[in-house]
Design a protein around this motif. Structure first.
Motif, mmCIF file in Angstrom:
data_model
loop_
_atom_site.group_PDB
_atom_site.id
_atom_site.type_symbol
_atom_site.label_atom_id
_atom_site.label_comp_id
_atom_site.label_asym_id
_atom_site.label_seq_id
_atom_site.Cartn_x
_atom_site.Cartn_y
_atom_site.Cartn_z
ATOM 1 N N LEU A 1 9.483 -2.977 -5.609
ATOM 2 C CA LEU A 1 9.775 -2.585 -4.209
ATOM 3 C C LEU A 1 8.304 -2.382 -3.373
ATOM 4 N N GLY A 2 8.729 -1.925 -2.156
ATOM 5 C CA GLY A 2 7.271 -1.522 -1.294
ATOM 6 C C GLY A 2 6.886 -2.379 -0.377
ATOM 7 N N HIS A 3 6.551 -1.940 0.729
ATOM 8 C CA HIS A 3 5.912 -3.151 1.723
ATOM 9 C C HIS A 3 4.907 -2.287 2.850
ATOM 10 N N GLU A 4 5.187 -1.059 2.690
ATOM 11 C CA GLU A 4 4.294 -0.311 3.908
ATOM 12 C C GLU A 4 3.161 0.351 3.243
ATOM 13 N N ALA A 5 2.071 -0.297 3.066
ATOM 14 C CA ALA A 5 1.224 0.292 2.039
ATOM 15 C C ALA A 5 -0.335 -0.059 2.654
ATOM 16 N N ASP B 1 -13.479 -1.326 -0.516
ATOM 17 C CA ASP B 1 -13.186 -1.212 0.757
ATOM 18 C C ASP B 1 -11.623 -0.740 0.842
ATOM 19 N N ARG B 2 -11.555 0.046 2.116
ATOM 20 C CA ARG B 2 -9.991 0.569 2.125
ATOM 21 C C ARG B 2 -9.424 -0.321 3.309
ATOM 22 N N VAL B 3 -8.206 -0.911 2.866
ATOM 23 C CA VAL B 3 -7.470 -1.779 3.642
ATOM 24 C C VAL B 3 -6.167 -1.317 3.916
ATOM 25 N N ALA B 4 -5.483 -1.793 4.707
ATOM 26 C CA ALA B 4 -4.063 -1.570 5.056
ATOM 27 C C ALA B 4 -3.433 -3.290 4.971
ATOM 28 N N ILE B 5 -2.168 -3.343 4.207
ATOM 29 C CA ILE B 5 -1.713 -4.770 3.963
ATOM 30 C C ILE B 5 -0.760 -4.999 5.001
ATOM 31 N N GLU B 6 -0.859 -6.078 5.605
ATOM 32 C CA GLU B 6 0.198 -7.012 6.235
ATOM 33 C C GLU B 6 1.000 -7.675 5.131
ATOM 34 N N PRO B 7 2.220 -7.324 4.973
ATOM 35 C CA PRO B 7 3.310 -7.704 4.067
ATOM 36 C C PRO B 7 3.468 -9.209 3.987
ATOM 37 N N GLY B 8 3.610 -9.672 5.208
ATOM 38 C CA GLY B 8 4.279 -11.194 5.415
ATOM 39 C C GLY B 8 3.090 -12.143 5.522
ATOM 40 N N ASP C 1 -6.639 -12.657 3.526
ATOM 41 C CA ASP C 1 -6.574 -12.836 4.961
ATOM 42 C C ASP C 1 -5.787 -11.619 5.757
ATOM 43 N N PHE C 2 -4.721 -11.220 4.802
ATOM 44 C CA PHE C 2 -3.680 -10.355 5.345
ATOM 45 C C PHE C 2 -3.953 -8.756 4.698
ATOM 46 N N CYS C 3 -5.196 -8.359 4.686
ATOM 47 C CA CYS C 3 -5.560 -7.146 4.236
ATOM 48 C C CYS C 3 -6.719 -6.965 5.387
#
Length: 357
Positions: A68-72, A90-97, A138-140
């Motif tokens: 589970l989990g997608h807000e990360a 590197d600290r990153v936010a993840i776009e899950p799609g 590309d989505f980080c």
């Protein structure tokens, strides 16, 4: 739910309705355009709880064990050979799609509509409630030093608010009605104010959530009881002084959508964000003869850069939305808390050596 003795890549896995387990998975290796992330903060979404409780959402059915989990958000530990813009540390936010191919929707910039999309924690794709996770580079998105991991994780729900406000053309001086004061309603409120809305009114059944909405910037709040949609719409108009030009419906409830149509100013826009029943009875002719545009929202696209800029510049503050924090080892307790509707946003901390926000 006891944690395994040795946690190599401890992961929260749903096996079917009501069956949630902490299990060890192998630490993945990155493909050429992928990165491995040491996960830090992961928010619990209502969809995560729904998969746990029911084993499905609409046509998306859990047929095999799924993380589970997608807000990360997390830290890069390893990069694939083709990755140039990220490096370990590197600290990153993840776009899950992540689109699996470049189709017509990708070409016009609406990649959220492509049917061939990988989406974290949507069957059959695993999510990122784990110690280590593999994702498309590309989505980080790099996080500035003044944006915390938790803020990075909250970019996912924040993106829903940004996209909804874009769809509704929220701009300077407009009056906005937000139906629902859950996490998505709250971020929509924050974004609408940041985009220049003159007044935002938030409705909900819960007095405690409305108090939170007031705390984070709502100009008006309205607790919904047993009134008809027309009566609620009349109250909204009375409180704002006129009908709102934009209504953003975040509950999915049929009566709330009806309220949205009655409440919205002629020539205005109703944005449907909340997911409800497939078939809904609405006063469509009432919308048609007043030229109220009804727009749908499916997740988001092209929102992470804007969200990061807004957080880094302190244009809005999402920190008050996090009300509970649990280590990954206590994930079931965290899910029970979310299920009960206690607080607002529950955050799971995946790094045993760093439980800070």
């Amino acid at each position: 739910m006891a944690a395994p003795a040795k946690a190599e890549n401890l992961s929260l896995v749903v096996h079917g309705p009501g069956d949630l387990r902490l299990e060890n998975y192998p630490i993945p290796e990155p493909g050429p355009n992928e990165v491995i992330l040491k996960m830090h903060s992961v928010g619990i979404c209502g969809s995560d709880v729904h998969y746990w409780q029911h084993g499905r959402i609409a046509d998306f059915v859990v047929k095999k064990p799924m993380v589970l989990g997608h807000e990360a958000a997390g830290t890069v530990t390893k990069v694939g050979e083709m990755v140039k813009h990220l490096k370990p540390g590197d600290r990153v936010a993840i776009e899950p799609g992540v689109p699996r191919e470049t189709d017509e929707f990708c070409k016009i910039g609406r990649y959220n509509l492509t049917p061939s999309i990988f989406f974290c924690a949507t069957p059959p794709d695993d999510g990122n409630l784990c110690r280590y996770y593999k994702h498309s580079a590309d989505f980080c998105y790099k996080l500035p030093d003044n944006v915390t991991f938790e803020e990075g994780a909250l970019i996912e729900p924040l993106s829903v608010g940004i996209y909804a406000c874009r769809r509704g053309s929220v701009s300077l001086g407009k009056k906005v009605l937000v139906c629902g004061a859950g996490p998505v309603g709250m971020v929509t409120l924050l974004v609408a104010k940041a985009m220049g809305a003159a007044q935002v009114l938030v409705t909900d059944l819960s007095s405690s959530r409305l108090a939170k909405a007031k705390e984070v910037g709502a100009d008006f709040t309205l607790q919904v009881t047993k009134e008809s949609p027309r009566e609620i719409a009349n109250k909204v108009e009375s409180m704002l002084g006129s009908k709102p030009e934009v209504t953003i419906e975040c509950t999915g409830a049929e009566s709330s959508i009806q309220t949205g149509i009655y409440a919205t100013h002629s020539g205005g826009t109703l944005v449907i964000v909340g997911m409800g029943s497939e078939m809904v009875n609405i006063p469509l002719m009432h919308a048609a003869i007043r030229e109220v545009d009804i727009k749908g929202v499916f997740r988001y696209c092209n929102t992470w850069p804007m969200a990061i800029s807004m957080l880094a510049s302190k244009t809005l503050n999402v920190k008050p939305l996090v009300t509970h924090r649990f280590p990954l080892e206590k994930a079931l307790e965290a899910f029970e808390t979310t299920k009960k509707g206690v607080g607002l946003k529950v955050m799971i901390k995946c790094d045993p050596n760093d439980q800070n926000p």
